[in-house]
Design a protein around this motif. Structure first.
Motif, PDB file in Angstrom:
ATOM      1  N   LEU A 328       0.707  -0.931   0.048  1.00 20.97           N
ATOM      2  CA  LEU A 328      -0.069   0.498  -0.300  1.00 20.97           C
ATOM      3  C   LEU A 328       1.116   1.625  -0.220  1.00 20.97           C
ATOM      4  O   LEU A 328       0.412   2.689  -0.739  1.00 20.97           O
ATOM      5  N   ARG A 332       0.948   3.935  -2.935  1.00 21.20           N
ATOM      6  CA  ARG A 332       0.250   5.296  -2.221  1.00 21.20           C
ATOM      7  C   ARG A 332       1.736   6.166  -3.015  1.00 21.20           C
ATOM      8  O   ARG A 332       1.322   7.258  -3.763  1.00 21.20           O
ATOM      9  N   HIS A 347      -3.848   3.758  -8.220  1.00 16.77           N
ATOM     10  CA  HIS A 347      -4.508   3.849  -7.331  1.00 16.77           C
ATOM     11  C   HIS A 347      -5.074   3.217  -7.255  1.00 16.77           C
ATOM     12  O   HIS A 347      -6.469   3.168  -5.752  1.00 16.77           O
ATOM     13  N   ARG A 350      -4.370  -0.047  -4.848  1.00 11.25           N
ATOM     14  CA  ARG A 350      -4.911   0.408  -3.441  1.00 11.25           C
ATOM     15  C   ARG A 350      -5.900   0.543  -3.359  1.00 11.25           C
ATOM     16  O   ARG A 350      -6.928  -0.894  -2.152  1.00 11.25           O
ATOM     17  N   HIS A 354      -7.100  -2.202  -0.485  1.00  6.97           N
ATOM     18  CA  HIS A 354      -7.974  -1.837   1.135  1.00  6.97           C
ATOM     19  C   HIS A 354      -8.838  -2.971   1.119  1.00  6.97           C
ATOM     20  O   HIS A 354      -9.744  -3.140   2.106  1.00  6.97           O
TER      21      HIS A 354
END
Lengths: 398, 204
Positions: A328, A332, A347, A350, A354
């Motif tokens: 992550l 990022r 992006h 990510r 998550h």
């Protein structure tokens, strides 16, 4: 509304003055801290994550013992007999079965990309990943599996996906995912983005070369091989996959001679392919690619263009190896850069990660940010799909 | 030099984070250094942050759902745990309160007990064990909460966030995931509807 006769303002002022008793707050804080120290409220999920991490670690151990660390993220490139190029990520595990007209790849875990060169209509390649079977000829696609979750990306040609008794033809560019028992879903995506995502340039391109594996190196088709014409689910019995298979565990392939399928040749072909692919019109239901002409395409010799791709793939490998937080962080950083292709992809990755890690709030935040910063991106529908799955009552989902 | 004991200055930020002795009362907003210490895992700083946020969350959930009792308490606990877990990732782009309310808003929406919250115990009075209300405020506050039941949830949220909890329109928009102007418009319409409902002989 703020006149003397306004009855709302005094009522609002009264409501603002309602306070929570400090002793109640004190008790609630203690309870929350205690609850946070207690085991995860979803032990099944926690166990599953632990088991997955342990399994990946076990799978990866032999490679750690035999390979230098700097190659650990590089995908392996294997040239199979008959012009089939196979690219396999670290920590992936698969078996090959050769049965004359059918080459079968059984993917147990990880990711494999296949480039079927030339007109190979006489021979079908099957990739079996858990409950999903993908059949193709003359195309470029990848299959990624993590447990029952399977993702198929098609960037050239077409494949046929068989899952849970249903079949679906996918023409490039398409991403297909199955999320446990949920229904099939196809999200349109930009061809150039998918092409970059599917076919990874080896990091050690100059020193590595694909290795030819002829039919003699591949085990015969198991007797229980399902008929390729049927649309039934592939059988998953251990007897079907264990015996007589050639298990390829990621190995670097090096050679001194440069062959037809050398990485430099691949790179050249990819450059050649990039130009027509950019001008190719997308299917009518696919969003137009807003980044058809990234700066990298106009300056192919610039080295920095390759770096984001390698970092992106490295982060994905980290995620697959259970290093979610490290992945992550890397994603990022990449997402915050202004790279036209890799920043949005990072992006989006990510958001996926998550969501996989159960960090719903962060996934929703990231999805919102994605939709705000890349509203016209070809993969925006996927970001929105994740957002709406996690937060069905979100403003953007109504 | 006199030291002002305004809520935001109850801490001495000169002390190292690991030796901060928190002399905080509920409701005091943590200073950046305390927040930083809480993010780094300092238990006392974390407690202080939670002491600040708990009343905000509990009031928000109680007023939003017009409910009291265990459904709200449980939902509030879920939010607190979510805040503890997410605090290390907090970046001070907006106010801590807005960030926490955003998390709470979403956590409550996903909460398994949401149905219980929505049909739950109506907040006909402020429980003595939980809320502290002056006699003069009790009746108008309860009247307002009763009148707010007639509002749509979106208007109720906008009104609470902006008018009761003092968030800016931008912060409130971030909490509910919409545009600033939408928040302003919803809050304005909510106040207009409440004005009618709260008039003597009104709908409430």
């Amino acid at each position: 509304m703020s006149g003397d006769q306004d009855p709302v303002e005094p009522a609002l002022a009264a409501l603002r003055e309602v306070e929570v008793r400090p002793d109640h707050t004190e008790a609630a804080v203690r309870r929350a801290l205690l609850r946070n120290r207690s085991p995860d409220p979803s032990p099944r999920l926690r166990w599953a994550r632990f088991a997955l991490a342990a399994a990946l670690l076990l799978l990866a151990l032999p490679f750690f013992a035999t390979e230098p660390a700097d190659e650990s993220q590089a995908p392996a490139l294997v040239r199979l007999a008959g012009g089939v190029l196979l690219q396999q990520d670290q920590a992936s595990r698969l078996s090959l079965f050769d049965a004359g007209p059918t080459l079968r790849v059984e993917l147990e875990a990880g990711r494999v990309a296949l480039r079927l060169m030339g007109d190979r209509r006489e021979r079908v390649v099957q990739v079996v990943a858990g409950p999903v079977r993908v059949e193709a000829n003359g195309t470029v696609f990848s299959v990624e599996r993590e447990g029952d979750e399977v993702e198929v990306l098609v960037t050239e040609g077409a494949v046929k996906v068989f899952s849970r008794g249903e079949s679906l033809g996918l023409e490039a560019p398409r991403r297909w995912t199955v999320d446990g028992p949920t229904a099939l879903s196809v999200a349109p995506a930009g061809l150039a983005l998918l092409a970059e995502e599917v076919w990874v340039e080896p990091l050690q391109a100059e020193s590595s070369q694909p290795e030819a594996i002829g039919p003699e190196a591949i085990g015969p088709e198991p007797e229980t091989e399902p008929k390729p014409e049927t649309e039934a689910e592939p059988e998953q019995g251990p007897e079907a996959s264990a015996k007589q298979a050639t298990s390829i565990k990621r190995a670097p392939h090096r050679a001194q001679a440069s062959g037809e399928a050398s990485p430099s040749g691949l790179r050249a072909r990819r450059r050649n392919r990039r130009a027509p692919s950019e001008s190719r019109s997308l299917p009518t239901d696919a969003a137009p690619d807003p980044t058809p002409n990234p700066p990298r395409a106009s300056t192919p010799s610039e080295e920095p263009a390759a770096a984001p791709q390698a970092r992106y793939q490295a982060a994905r490998s980290q995620a697959r190896a259970g290093q979610g937080q490290a992945a992550l962080r890397a994603l990022r950083t990449l997402a915050q850069e202004a790279h036209p292709i890799w920043s949005p992809l990072a992006h989006l990755e990510r958001i996926r990660l998550h969501a996989q890690l159960g960090e719903a709030a962060q996934a929703v935040d990231a999805a919102e940010a994605f939709l705000q910063s890349h509203p016209e991106h070809p993969l925006a529908p996927e970001a929105q799909s994740i957002l709406c799955r996690l937060d069905p009552e979100h403003e953007d989902c109504s | 030099m006199s030291v002002s004991l305004a809520r935001s200055t109850l801490w001495s930020t000169k002390e190292p984070a690991d030796r901060i002795r928190l002399r905080m009362v509920a409701g005091a907003e943590p200073t950046p250094s305390v927040l930083e210490a809480a993010q780094a895992g300092d238990p006392e700083a974390l407690e202080a942050v939670l002491r600040y946020l708990h009343p905000v969350i509990l009031r928000f959930l109680s007023f939003k759902f017009g409910a009291a009792g265990s459904p709200v308490e449980d939902a509030c606990q879920d939010c607190m745990v979510e805040i503890i877990r997410s605090l290390p990732g907090y970046r001070s782009r907006g106010s801590l309160k807005a960030w926490a309310m955003k998390l709470s808003f979403r956590t409550a929406r996903r909460n398994r007990q949401r149905e219980a919250l929505e049909r739950g115990l109506s907040l006909d009075d402020f429980p003595e064990a939980v809320f502290s209300v002056t006699p003069g405020d009790r009746a108008p506050a309860l009247d307002l909460l009763r009148a707010m039941r007639s509002l749509t949830p979106k208007k109720r949220d906008a009104l609470l966030l902006v008018e009761v909890f003092g968030l800016t329109a931008k912060e409130a928009a971030g909490v509910v995931g919409t545009l600033e102007n939408t928040i302003r418009s919803r809050a304005r319409h909510a106040k207009e509807e409440l004005a009618v409902a709260l008039e003597p002989g009104g709908a409430s």
